[in-house]
Enzyme design. Structure first.
Site, PDB file in Angstrom:
ATOM      1  N   HIS A  16       0.918   5.120  -0.250  1.00 41.53           N
ATOM      2  CA  HIS A  16       1.586   4.090   0.156  1.00 41.53           C
ATOM      3  C   HIS A  16       0.985   3.594   1.598  1.00 41.53           C
ATOM      4  CE1 HIS A  16       4.414   0.487   1.311  1.00 41.53           C
ATOM      5  NE2 HIS A  16       4.893   0.876   0.052  1.00 41.53           N
ATOM      6  N   ARG A  39       4.838  -7.021   4.179  1.00 40.66           N
ATOM      7  CA  ARG A  39       3.726  -8.082   3.701  1.00 40.66           C
ATOM      8  C   ARG A  39       3.919  -8.934   2.939  1.00 40.66           C
ATOM      9  NH1 ARG A  39       0.403  -4.040   1.191  1.00 40.66           N
ATOM     10  NH2 ARG A  39       2.272  -2.586   1.658  1.00 40.66           N
TER      11      ARG A  39
END
Ligand code: FAD
Length: 636
Positions: A255, A275
């Protein structure tokens, strides 16, 4: 001295995360006596930690969404290595499973119109993740547990006891599957499972013709990881030892955003929702570097300037997506490179900033856990300044080879669902696709196990008493190894080896070195020493986990050495390109005479109607000439 207790069930589900609970609920609903076993406390699984949400093409926020768009995104994200049938079932059935969860009591966040709200996530064309703030997994587990209790209450009324048909064995670790026959034998099938109770050290024998593996991931084999202590690859190793096969273990997801500071929390996840909700990535020079890392295969879909990217949040129909929302493998590699080039943050990551994009109260509303996490662990206020983030080992795409419709492995009676199963996510999983995967394939596994049982009728497999005795003796053996080593030291060496030599960027000679190191570790692990006795003894528990960690680490390293291309969660410095030829092969691992064997197996091809979802130019970036549809085909 440990006592041994025997239990008999129709279906035993190993794992009480989303996949295990959904499988157990289904098996019980089909009228089967079911046990659910969990290594940790009931409710403490990775599923509960899931933050961002569950992907399902409900079309609540953008009505253009459809299962076919979800399918296309999933295949793109997996770089065309996904099992197409699994990706199709998943995209088609995810909306139904989310609505079912709501029917069972899940309280999702709402749109202003009162429908289930959906948020943006990397690689998803439309806002698609049904969510509850950044605590979606918690609500999912709460709802599934509530459904378990509801079924138990009904059983109490009907059979006089709440656990008559569905019983949870918490803090119980399965160390071996039981077989009727030899592993790999022609007529060999599952007969149950063997394990111990963590608190007392007593042994449990579960006699059951059907076993569902739902044990989650393997992240603890790596030093920097978002995974917690239970994730030692037990299900993957149990499957291999029972004669089942694993698929594409080289695909491990790093990740892009884990915490990098302070050292004690390194690896803890920073959700992609940061994000998705507008957070941008910058290097030490203040540059929004993701614009420099959009690969050709995705260029048409991602913005080329900050202005275009910023416009997307308010007007997605007329702007392309920000490059921060590229699939995870792309973002992780970009961050890795920025740090390597000397443009990293003070603690070896990059900056992720949502404070300049959203008002403080909005951040507190949308990302409460992230705010709490950074404030408590790093003394950073994310409403006022940037976070420092870097890649962390998060998820394994590889797993048990299963039949897409039923979850059946190659061993009769053995099923697998959730993260422990392979194929669904190809070479890279899109965020949010795991929570929906658990529901879709957990249910299908429960149905698969029930129908397998119906096919058996009254006949039951045998459990050999000598095997039970041997397994008990093997589990207790570390207490006898007087000159053996400390299990924590051995665990640390496995983690360091995998991190340094089979990590985010891989090289042939380093992986060969990793295999040599793992081979040496294997001898040392065979003689590992446990101190004290069997009563609540985590050191002893680790001695039993270590051989699973080793086996799974070897599976990852072998497959990673074999695949000579870079794709998704497998990046080779010495073979940096994606190869259309390599895409055609799954790597299948099995265990014979205690050694891992590896063979190539053709990947299922996309059906013509599904291939039509992509234009020929895009297909040309992934497929061989021979696989491409005729050039004059009109693109659908
Ligand atoms: P898990 O939920 O991991 O459960 C595994 C179960 O198996 C546990 O009960 C464990 O105790 C048990 N077990 C393991 N070994 C044994 C054994 N030997 N004997 C008995 N029991 C055993 N995915 C998304 O889609 N969206 C997200 O927003 C998201 N956020 C995430 C955040 C974090 C911090 C993490 C770590 C993961 C996240 N993921 C997310 C990934 C997702 O949560 C997992 O992939 C998923 O929950 C796995 O579910 P599962 O049911 O397969 O296994």
């Amino acid at each position: 001295m440990s006592e041994t207790t025997r239990h008999s069930y129709d279906v035993v589900v190993i794992g009480a995360g989303g996949a295990g609970l959904r499988a157990a609920i289904e098996a019980r609903q089909q009228g089967k006596r079911t046990a659910v076993i969990s290594k940790s406390l009931f409710g403490k699984a990775h599923t509960v930690m899931a933050e961002g949400g569950a992907a399902a093409a409900l079309g609540n926020v953008n009505s253009s969404d459809h299962w076919k768009v979800h399918f296309r995104d999933t295949i793109r994200g997996g770089k065309f290595m996904n099992n197409p049938r699994m990706a199709e079932l998943h995209a088609k059935e995810a909306p139904e499973r989310i609505l079912e969860l709501e029917y069972w009591g899940a309280l999702f966040d709402r749109t202003p119109q009162g429908r289930i709200s959906q948020r943006n996530f990397g690689g998803h064309e439309y806002p698609r993740l049904a969510h509850v703030g950044d605590r979606t997994g918690l609500e999912m587990i709460r709802t599934l547990q509530q459904r378990v209790v509801q079924l138990q209450q009904a059983d109490a009324a009907e059979f006089g006891h709440p656990e008559a048909m569905l019983k949870v064995f918490a803090e119980t670790t399965v160390t071996e599957l039981l077989l009727d026959g030899e592993p790999g034998g022609e007529d060999t099938r599952i007969a149950g499972a063997f394990g111990y109770v963590r608190e007392t050290g007593d042994y449990l024998v579960f006699e059951a013709p059907a076993v569902v593996l739902a044990t989650g991931g393997i992240g603890r084999s790596f030093k920097v990881t978002s995974n917690s202590w239970e994730y030692t690859g037990d299900g993957h190793a149990l499957a291999l030892r029972a004669g089942a096969t694993l698929l594409n273990m080289e695909f491990v997801q790093f990740h892009p955003t884990g915490m990098v500071w302070p050292p004690s929390v390194k690896g803890i996840l920073v959700t992609e929702s940061v994000r998705g909700d507008g957070g941008v990535l910058r290097n030490s020079e203040g540059r929004r570097f993701m614009f420099d890392y959009v690969p050709d295969v995705f260029r048409d879909h991602y913005a080329e300037s900050e202005e275009e990217a910023d416009g997307w949040y308010a007007d997605p129909a007329n702007h392309r997506r920000p490059p921060e929302l590229l699939p995870r493998d792309e973002v992780a590699r970009a961050i890795n490179n920025e740090v390597k080039q000397g443009r990293g943050s003070p603690h070896g990551g990059v900056f992720l900033d949502v404070s300049t994009r959203l008002p403080a109260e909005e951040i507190m509303r949308r990302l409460p856990s992230m705010h709490h996490q950074f404030k408590e662990l790093a003394d950073v206020d994310i409403t006022a300044g940037p976070m420092e983030v870097g890649p962390t080992c998060h998820y394994v795409m590889g797993g048990v080879e299963v039949d897409p419709d039923t979850g059946a492995s190659l061993v009769p009676g053995l099923f697998a669902a959730g993260e422990v199963a392979g194929g669904m996510h190809g070479s890279n999983r899109l965020g949010g696709n795991s929570l929906s995967d658990l529901l879709v394939f957990g249910r299908r596994c429960g149905l698969g196990a029930a129908s397998y049982l119906d096919g058996l009728g009254e006949e039951r497999p045998d459990v050999d008493p000598d095997v039970i005795e041997r397994l008990g003796a093997e589990a207790a053996a570390p207490f006898e190894h007087e000159a053996g080593e400390n299990p924590y030291q051995l665990q640390q060496e496995i983690q360091q080896t995998m991190n340094d030599l089979v990590g985010i960027i891989r090289r042939g000679p380093e992986m060969e070195q990793a295999l040599e190191s793992l081979d040496k570790l294997r001898e040392r692990v065979a003689g590992v020493r446990a101190e004290g006795d069997t009563v609540y003894n985590p050191g002893w528990h680790l001695t039993l986990d270590l051989r699973n960690m080793l086996l799974v680490s070897e599976a990852v390293a072998r497959a990673a050495l074999e695949r000579q291309e870079s794709r998704g969660g497998h990046t080779r410095d010495d073979h940096p390109a994606m190869s259309a030829e390599w895409r055609r092969s799954n790597l299948v691992l099995s265990l014979r005479e205690d050694r891992i064997r590896l063979r190539r197996q053709p990947l299922d091809t996309l059906r013509p109607d599904l291939m039509e979802l992509f234009d020929r130019e895009e297909l040309g970036k992934y497929l061989t000439e021979e696989e491409l549809p005729p050039a004059d085909r009109s693109d659908g």
